[in-house]
Scaffold this motif. Structure first.
Motif, PDB file in Angstrom:
ATOM      1  N   ALA A  25       0.805  -1.224   0.000  1.00  0.00           N
ATOM      2  CA  ALA A  25       0.000   0.000   0.000  1.00  0.00           C
ATOM      3  C   ALA A  25       0.842   1.280   0.000  1.00  0.00           C
ATOM      4  N   PRO A  26       1.889   1.407   0.831  1.00  0.00           N
ATOM      5  CA  PRO A  26       2.665   2.656   0.797  1.00  0.00           C
ATOM      6  C   PRO A  26       3.311   2.923  -0.568  1.00  0.00           C
ATOM      7  N   VAL A  27       3.766   1.870  -1.231  1.00  0.00           N
ATOM      8  CA  VAL A  27       4.379   2.035  -2.556  1.00  0.00           C
ATOM      9  C   VAL A  27       3.329   2.459  -3.573  1.00  0.00           C
ATOM     10  N   VAL A  28       2.171   1.813  -3.523  1.00  0.00           N
ATOM     11  CA  VAL A  28       1.086   2.129  -4.463  1.00  0.00           C
ATOM     12  C   VAL A  28       0.615   3.561  -4.256  1.00  0.00           C
ATOM     13  N   LEU A  29       0.450   3.954  -3.013  1.00  0.00           N
ATOM     14  CA  LEU A  29      -0.008   5.320  -2.723  1.00  0.00           C
ATOM     15  C   LEU A  29       1.014   6.356  -3.186  1.00  0.00           C
ATOM     16  N   ALA A  30       2.292   6.070  -2.989  1.00  0.00           N
ATOM     17  CA  ALA A  30       3.333   7.000  -3.449  1.00  0.00           C
ATOM     18  C   ALA A  30       3.354   7.076  -4.971  1.00  0.00           C
ATOM     19  N   ALA A  31       3.238   5.936  -5.630  1.00  0.00           N
ATOM     20  CA  ALA A  31       3.254   5.912  -7.099  1.00  0.00           C
ATOM     21  C   ALA A  31       2.029   6.596  -7.695  1.00  0.00           C
ATOM     22  N   SER A  32       0.928   6.628  -6.949  1.00  0.00           N
ATOM     23  CA  SER A  32      -0.286   7.260  -7.472  1.00  0.00           C
ATOM     24  C   SER A  32      -0.175   8.781  -7.551  1.00  0.00           C
ATOM     25  N   THR A  33       0.881   9.350  -6.987  1.00  0.00           N
ATOM     26  CA  THR A  33       1.115  10.793  -7.075  1.00  0.00           C
ATOM     27  C   THR A  33       2.332  11.112  -7.942  1.00  0.00           C
ATOM     28  N   ASP A  34       2.838  10.137  -8.659  1.00  0.00           N
ATOM     29  CA  ASP A  34       4.022  10.308  -9.501  1.00  0.00           C
ATOM     30  C   ASP A  34       3.737  11.321 -10.616  1.00  0.00           C
ATOM     31  N   PRO A  35       4.727  12.081 -11.045  1.00  0.00           N
ATOM     32  CA  PRO A  35       4.504  13.024 -12.140  1.00  0.00           C
ATOM     33  C   PRO A  35       4.224  12.333 -13.485  1.00  0.00           C
ATOM     34  N   ASP A  36       4.647  11.090 -13.631  1.00  0.00           N
ATOM     35  CA  ASP A  36       4.456  10.352 -14.879  1.00  0.00           C
ATOM     36  C   ASP A  36       3.081   9.689 -14.907  1.00  0.00           C
ATOM     37  N   PRO A  37       2.235  10.001 -15.892  1.00  0.00           N
ATOM     38  CA  PRO A  37       0.885   9.436 -15.926  1.00  0.00           C
ATOM     39  C   PRO A  37       0.865   7.911 -16.061  1.00  0.00           C
ATOM     40  N   GLN A  38       1.811   7.348 -16.773  1.00  0.00           N
ATOM     41  CA  GLN A  38       1.860   5.895 -16.938  1.00  0.00           C
ATOM     42  C   GLN A  38       2.154   5.209 -15.593  1.00  0.00           C
ATOM     43  N   THR A  39       3.000   5.810 -14.786  1.00  0.00           N
ATOM     44  CA  THR A  39       3.284   5.269 -13.451  1.00  0.00           C
ATOM     45  C   THR A  39       2.042   5.373 -12.576  1.00  0.00           C
ATOM     46  N   ARG A  40       1.319   6.487 -12.674  1.00  0.00           N
ATOM     47  CA  ARG A  40       0.080   6.633 -11.905  1.00  0.00           C
ATOM     48  C   ARG A  40      -0.951   5.597 -12.336  1.00  0.00           C
ATOM     49  N   ARG A  41      -1.035   5.337 -13.640  1.00  0.00           N
ATOM     50  CA  ARG A  41      -1.969   4.321 -14.138  1.00  0.00           C
ATOM     51  C   ARG A  41      -1.638   2.948 -13.561  1.00  0.00           C
ATOM     52  N   LEU A  42      -0.363   2.609 -13.553  1.00  0.00           N
ATOM     53  CA  LEU A  42       0.048   1.319 -12.992  1.00  0.00           C
ATOM     54  C   LEU A  42      -0.232   1.243 -11.490  1.00  0.00           C
ATOM     55  N   ALA A  43      -0.066   2.359 -10.804  1.00  0.00           N
ATOM     56  CA  ALA A  43      -0.358   2.387  -9.366  1.00  0.00           C
ATOM     57  C   ALA A  43      -1.838   2.124  -9.112  1.00  0.00           C
ATOM     58  N   VAL A  44      -2.682   2.736  -9.912  1.00  0.00           N
ATOM     59  CA  VAL A  44      -4.126   2.536  -9.756  1.00  0.00           C
ATOM     60  C   VAL A  44      -4.489   1.086 -10.086  1.00  0.00           C
ATOM     61  N   ARG A  45      -3.826   0.535 -11.087  1.00  0.00           N
ATOM     62  CA  ARG A  45      -4.048  -0.881 -11.411  1.00  0.00           C
ATOM     63  C   ARG A  45      -3.653  -1.774 -10.244  1.00  0.00           C
ATOM     64  N   ALA A  46      -2.520  -1.485  -9.631  1.00  0.00           N
ATOM     65  CA  ALA A  46      -2.062  -2.274  -8.486  1.00  0.00           C
ATOM     66  C   ALA A  46      -3.014  -2.127  -7.308  1.00  0.00           C
ATOM     67  N   ALA A  47      -3.594  -0.956  -7.151  1.00  0.00           N
ATOM     68  CA  ALA A  47      -4.494  -0.696  -6.019  1.00  0.00           C
ATOM     69  C   ALA A  47      -5.716  -1.606  -6.031  1.00  0.00           C
ATOM     70  N   ALA A  48      -6.045  -2.162  -7.178  1.00  0.00           N
ATOM     71  CA  ALA A  48      -7.197  -3.064  -7.270  1.00  0.00           C
ATOM     72  C   ALA A  48      -7.004  -4.319  -6.426  1.00  0.00           C
ATOM     73  N   THR A  49      -5.752  -4.697  -6.173  1.00  0.00           N
ATOM     74  CA  THR A  49      -5.487  -5.933  -5.428  1.00  0.00           C
ATOM     75  C   THR A  49      -4.726  -5.713  -4.127  1.00  0.00           C
ATOM     76  N   VAL A  50      -4.470  -4.467  -3.783  1.00  0.00           N
ATOM     77  CA  VAL A  50      -3.681  -4.170  -2.578  1.00  0.00           C
ATOM     78  C   VAL A  50      -4.585  -3.612  -1.487  1.00  0.00           C
ATOM     79  N   THR A  51      -4.590  -4.264  -0.345  1.00  0.00           N
ATOM     80  CA  THR A  51      -5.378  -3.799   0.789  1.00  0.00           C
ATOM     81  C   THR A  51      -4.811  -2.480   1.308  1.00  0.00           C
ATOM     82  N   GLY A  52      -5.694  -1.531   1.567  1.00  0.00           N
ATOM     83  CA  GLY A  52      -5.284  -0.243   2.106  1.00  0.00           C
ATOM     84  C   GLY A  52      -4.885   0.776   1.062  1.00  0.00           C
ATOM     85  N   ALA A  53      -5.145   0.490  -0.218  1.00  0.00           N
ATOM     86  CA  ALA A  53      -4.748   1.409  -1.273  1.00  0.00           C
ATOM     87  C   ALA A  53      -5.940   2.034  -1.983  1.00  0.00           C
TER      88      ALA A  53
END
Length: 94
Positions: A25-53
């Motif tokens: 969750a901490p990694v996903v949350l940090a990546a969701s604020t990344d300046p790169d939109p593709q990294t943010r997209r991947l973070a949101v994708r990961a959040a689908a399976t990560v508790t607390g994200a």
């Protein structure tokens, strides 16, 4: 060139964590604020399976990049979040 390389490394790192099932969750949350939109997209994708994200998904619905918003809707569907229907309806006017 260096900024592009750094963004690519972050994308590959989050993608590797997703594939390995090790995204936290901490990694996903940090990546969701990344300046790169593709990294943010991947973070949101990961959040689908990560508790607390869930905050990453909520943030993704309001992201300026369309690809992130679409991924957020997919993640909401996977997580069966209560706001999925409301967010999908709002996205129809996007």
């Amino acid at each position: 060139a260096e900024a592009l390389r750094d963004a690519r490394v972050r994308r590959l790192a989050i993608e590797a964590l997703i594939v390995a099932g090790q995204a936290a969750a901490p990694v996903v949350l940090a990546a969701s604020t990344d300046p790169d939109p593709q990294t943010r997209r991947l973070a949101v994708r990961a959040a689908a399976t990560v508790t607390g994200a869930d905050a990453a998904i909520t943030r993704g619905v309001n992201d300026p990049a369309p690809m992130v918003r679409i991924e957020a809707l997919r993640s909401m569907r996977v997580r069966a979040l209560d706001v999925a229907c409301q967010s999908a309806l709002a996205a129809t006017s996007d």
